[in-house]
Design a protein around this motif. Structure first.
Motif, mmCIF file in Angstrom:
data_model
loop_
_atom_site.group_PDB
_atom_site.id
_atom_site.type_symbol
_atom_site.label_atom_id
_atom_site.label_comp_id
_atom_site.label_asym_id
_atom_site.label_seq_id
_atom_site.Cartn_x
_atom_site.Cartn_y
_atom_site.Cartn_z
ATOM 1 N N VAL A 22 79.329 51.044 18.124
ATOM 2 C CA VAL A 22 79.326 52.343 17.448
ATOM 3 C C VAL A 22 80.575 53.133 17.825
ATOM 4 O O VAL A 22 81.237 53.715 16.957
ATOM 5 C CB VAL A 22 78.050 53.140 17.779
ATOM 6 C CG1 VAL A 22 78.154 54.577 17.311
ATOM 7 C CG2 VAL A 22 76.844 52.482 17.142
ATOM 8 N N VAL A 23 80.924 53.142 19.095
ATOM 9 C CA VAL A 23 82.130 53.854 19.538
ATOM 10 C C VAL A 23 83.376 53.236 18.905
ATOM 11 O O VAL A 23 84.270 53.952 18.442
ATOM 12 C CB VAL A 23 82.217 53.857 21.080
ATOM 13 C CG1 VAL A 23 83.567 54.348 21.560
ATOM 14 C CG2 VAL A 23 81.096 54.705 21.664
ATOM 15 N N TYR A 26 83.484 54.263 15.283
ATOM 16 C CA TYR A 26 83.794 55.684 15.136
ATOM 17 C C TYR A 26 85.281 55.960 15.333
ATOM 18 O O TYR A 26 85.888 56.701 14.567
ATOM 19 C CB TYR A 26 82.971 56.511 16.119
ATOM 20 C CG TYR A 26 83.269 57.993 16.042
ATOM 21 C CD1 TYR A 26 82.841 58.734 14.940
ATOM 22 C CD2 TYR A 26 83.962 58.643 17.046
ATOM 23 C CE1 TYR A 26 83.111 60.087 14.857
ATOM 24 C CE2 TYR A 26 84.233 59.988 16.970
ATOM 25 C CZ TYR A 26 83.811 60.712 15.877
ATOM 26 O OH TYR A 26 84.080 62.050 15.795
ATOM 27 N N SER A 33 83.566 56.600 4.964
ATOM 28 C CA SER A 33 82.325 56.341 5.697
ATOM 29 C C SER A 33 81.989 54.859 5.737
ATOM 30 O O SER A 33 80.852 54.483 5.961
ATOM 31 C CB SER A 33 81.178 57.110 5.033
ATOM 32 O OG SER A 33 80.987 56.636 3.721
ATOM 33 N N ASN A 59 79.563 64.920 10.240
ATOM 34 C CA ASN A 59 79.923 63.509 10.369
ATOM 35 C C ASN A 59 79.870 63.059 11.822
ATOM 36 O O ASN A 59 79.346 61.997 12.138
ATOM 37 C CB ASN A 59 81.309 63.258 9.774
ATOM 38 C CG ASN A 59 81.634 61.785 9.701
ATOM 39 O OD1 ASN A 59 80.746 60.963 9.529
ATOM 40 N ND2 ASN A 59 82.898 61.463 9.848
ATOM 41 N N GLY A 60 80.394 63.861 12.737
ATOM 42 C CA GLY A 60 80.348 63.509 14.153
ATOM 43 C C GLY A 60 78.930 63.487 14.692
ATOM 44 O O GLY A 60 78.570 62.650 15.505
ATOM 45 N N TRP A 63 77.217 60.247 13.660
ATOM 46 C CA TRP A 63 77.608 59.137 14.525
ATOM 47 C C TRP A 63 76.919 59.232 15.883
ATOM 48 O O TRP A 63 76.539 58.225 16.469
ATOM 49 C CB TRP A 63 79.126 59.099 14.699
ATOM 50 C CG TRP A 63 79.824 58.449 13.570
ATOM 51 C CD1 TRP A 63 80.453 59.075 12.539
ATOM 52 C CD2 TRP A 63 79.964 57.050 13.338
ATOM 53 N NE1 TRP A 63 80.976 58.140 11.687
ATOM 54 C CE2 TRP A 63 80.699 56.896 12.150
ATOM 55 C CE3 TRP A 63 79.552 55.914 14.021
ATOM 56 C CZ2 TRP A 63 81.021 55.646 11.634
ATOM 57 C CZ3 TRP A 63 79.875 54.681 13.515
ATOM 58 C CH2 TRP A 63 80.596 54.552 12.325
ATOM 59 N N GLY A 67 74.538 56.507 17.421
ATOM 60 C CA GLY A 67 74.805 55.927 18.731
ATOM 61 C C GLY A 67 73.607 56.010 19.662
ATOM 62 O O GLY A 67 73.260 55.039 20.334
#
Length: 94
Positions: A22-23, A26, A33, A59-60, A63, A67
């Motif tokens: 995920v990181v 991102y 997207s 959006n952040g 994520w 996560g």
């Protein structure tokens, strides 16, 4: 006792791998997207929750939820797999 440690090791390994992916998605150079598409099938229950809450999150934040909840999802899958391994091992001893 060793099987219980193995179960926790499997669960934490799956969660850690998910969190790292995920990181990487991102911070990676993914247009728009499209980064989310890598997680649709493996994190389907989490995406159902995200679909309900996307208007509330930026959006952040989306994520971040992916996560955290996705990592917890994969830890629970690892715990379940560990239980299956333990039950199978107990059955083989009988």
């Amino acid at each position: 006792m060793a099987l219980q440690k193995q179960r926790h090791r499997i669960a934490l390994s799956l969660g850690l791998v998910h969190l790292l992916l995920v990181v990487a998605a991102y911070f990676g150079q993914v247009e728009g997207s499209w980064g989310f598409y890598y997680f649709i099938l493996p994190d389907f229950p989490v995406f159902l929750l995200l679909g309900l809450s996307t208007k509330l999150l930026t959006n952040g934040g989306t994520w971040l939820v992916l996560g955290v909840l996705g990592t917890l999802w994969w830890i629970s899958i690892g715990m379940f797999a560990g239980c299956l391994i333990r039950k199978r091992a107990e059955r083989s001893y009988l």
